[in-house]
Design a protein around this motif. Sequence first.
Motif, PDB file in Angstrom:
ATOM      1  N   ASP A 177      10.100  50.700  35.549  1.00  0.00           N
ATOM      2  CA  ASP A 177      11.271  49.921  35.947  1.00  0.00           C
ATOM      3  C   ASP A 177      12.340  50.875  36.486  1.00  0.00           C
ATOM      4  OD1 ASP A 177      10.114  47.556  35.141  1.00  0.00           O
ATOM      5  OD2 ASP A 177      10.992  47.607  33.136  1.00  0.00           O
ATOM      6  N   PHE A 178      13.094  50.413  37.478  1.00  0.00           N
ATOM      7  CA  PHE A 178      14.063  51.317  38.100  1.00  0.00           C
ATOM      8  C   PHE A 178      15.248  50.557  38.684  1.00  0.00           C
ATOM      9  CE2 PHE A 178      11.103  49.991  41.368  1.00  0.00           C
ATOM     10  CZ  PHE A 178      11.864  49.841  42.513  1.00  0.00           C
ATOM     11  N   LEU A 179      16.338  51.290  38.905  1.00  0.00           N
ATOM     12  CA  LEU A 179      17.533  50.810  39.592  1.00  0.00           C
ATOM     13  C   LEU A 179      17.887  51.826  40.659  1.00  0.00           C
ATOM     14  CD1 LEU A 179      19.685  49.946  36.438  1.00  0.00           C
ATOM     15  CD2 LEU A 179      18.603  48.278  37.954  1.00  0.00           C
ATOM     16  N   THR A 180      18.560  51.395  41.704  1.00  0.00           N
ATOM     17  CA  THR A 180      18.978  52.325  42.756  1.00  0.00           C
ATOM     18  C   THR A 180      20.438  52.068  43.116  1.00  0.00           C
ATOM     19  OG1 THR A 180      18.428  50.910  44.648  1.00  0.00           O
ATOM     20  CG2 THR A 180      16.641  52.218  43.711  1.00  0.00           C
ATOM     21  N   LYS A 225      11.868  58.194  47.131  1.00  0.00           N
ATOM     22  CA  LYS A 225      11.427  57.650  45.850  1.00  0.00           C
ATOM     23  C   LYS A 225      11.717  56.154  45.758  1.00  0.00           C
ATOM     24  CE  LYS A 225      11.848  61.927  43.153  1.00  0.00           C
ATOM     25  NZ  LYS A 225      11.974  62.873  44.261  1.00  0.00           N
ATOM     26  N   ILE A 226      12.751  55.711  46.446  1.00  0.00           N
ATOM     27  CA  ILE A 226      13.123  54.295  46.413  1.00  0.00           C
ATOM     28  C   ILE A 226      12.140  53.462  47.232  1.00  0.00           C
ATOM     29  CG2 ILE A 226      14.894  52.627  47.079  1.00  0.00           C
ATOM     30  CD1 ILE A 226      16.977  54.840  46.498  1.00  0.00           C
ATOM     31  N   GLU A 234      15.369  55.677  36.578  1.00  0.00           N
ATOM     32  CA  GLU A 234      14.069  55.153  36.152  1.00  0.00           C
ATOM     33  C   GLU A 234      13.939  55.097  34.628  1.00  0.00           C
ATOM     34  OE1 GLU A 234      11.419  57.011  39.833  1.00  0.00           O
ATOM     35  OE2 GLU A 234      11.263  57.863  37.834  1.00  0.00           O
ATOM     36  N   GLU A 235      13.186  54.137  34.194  1.00  0.00           N
ATOM     37  CA  GLU A 235      12.785  54.055  32.793  1.00  0.00           C
ATOM     38  C   GLU A 235      12.059  55.346  32.399  1.00  0.00           C
ATOM     39  OE1 GLU A 235       9.474  51.351  30.344  1.00  0.00           O
ATOM     40  OE2 GLU A 235       9.668  51.219  32.526  1.00  0.00           O
ATOM     41  N   TYR A 236      12.360  55.867  31.237  1.00  0.00           N
ATOM     42  CA  TYR A 236      11.685  57.078  30.760  1.00  0.00           C
ATOM     43  C   TYR A 236      10.378  56.693  30.058  1.00  0.00           C
ATOM     44  CZ  TYR A 236      10.595  61.217  28.012  1.00  0.00           C
ATOM     45  OH  TYR A 236       9.947  62.298  27.456  1.00  0.00           O
ATOM     46  N   ILE A 237       9.307  57.352  30.444  1.00  0.00           N
ATOM     47  CA  ILE A 237       8.001  57.105  29.824  1.00  0.00           C
ATOM     48  C   ILE A 237       7.651  58.285  28.928  1.00  0.00           C
ATOM     49  CG2 ILE A 237       5.529  56.748  30.224  1.00  0.00           C
ATOM     50  CD1 ILE A 237       7.248  54.410  31.162  1.00  0.00           C
TER      51      ILE A 237
END
Length: 362
Positions: free
Chosen positions: A147-150, A131-132, A211-214
């Motif tokens: 938008d995301f962080l790992t 996924k990254i 991840e940002e929640y949509i």
Amino acid sequence: MPKKKKVAILYGGRSVEHGVSINSARNIFEYIDKNRYEPLPIGINLQGQWFLTSGVSKDIAKDGQALALSLNPGKPEFIILKTGKRFQADIVFPVLHGTDGEDGSIQGLVKAMDLPMVGTGVTGSAMSMSKIVSKRLLKEAGLPVTDFLTFRYDEKDKFTFSKIAKQLGAPFMVKAANLGSSVGVSKVKTQKDFKQALDDAFKYDNEVIVEEYISGREIECAILGNYPPEASYPGEVVISDKYEFYTFDAKYVDPDAVRIDVPAKLSKPVAEKIRKASVKAFEALNCEDFSRVDLFLDKKGKVYVNEINTIPGFTNSSMYPVMWKERGVSFAKLITRLLTLAQERYDRGKRIERDFKSSLKF
């Protein structure tokens, strides 16, 4: 009458999606055109041992005959250990979801065996499974992603709920980086949720993506073919209010958890935007033959590419075959098309040289 091609259907595997794989393979075994193909179901148990089974079985080791493999590229042989009997396959159809099956591992083995194989190869499988990596590549290709962080397991103490919420907002999603079927996935609203989500995700992986929640609609699009790939009309997964998101139980256990709308109720411009984004994502991640692209459609009409499944489910309720059925492609015809695509791609690959003539002495 042409000789039937022997198709090794690989199923099971060392994955948390073992049971899903069995259900998918059962349908492929049932619907494959037996006038053209001879299916050879080969089950891989949770310990990674291979067995020839008479049909697709949930008790792989109990019902099967243990196998070994003789690696003779182009003509590898499977050996039944108990009897020493040998047999060959003409083409391989991996129906292995998740770890060791969808991440390039099996694909590398089949490539070394030099056999035609249905589906995406080593590179595309490995990139799509992560996924990254896939998120970064999709973003690089100009596709809209959340938008995301790992972070890795050794970095887990550096991230707090408040720090992530400040960057991504709350709620947000925590996911194991290399799994499917919503295993190791949680929706996080509070600090308490965050700790539980991390513990769950790190049970299955050494890397996590946040991840940002949509808040929007869950849309899926089926891709078929190569040069160029073709997109189905999108479908929609409408999730019951009792679920926070599309969980494993909602996908596979609770028959009342979701409603599948195929085709999705979309305006033509939005549907075309989704189809184009899905094909572009398929190509950006070097996918082949078939994949299912999962997307979000938010309340403002913006489309986000969530992820790609290079070996989508083939159960009776799986979206991939259902979306093609809506386009007039039956389950049996879909399987034949996939096997044909794999053979054509393998034959085209034969033009590539494997030897380089040089003055090097060795």
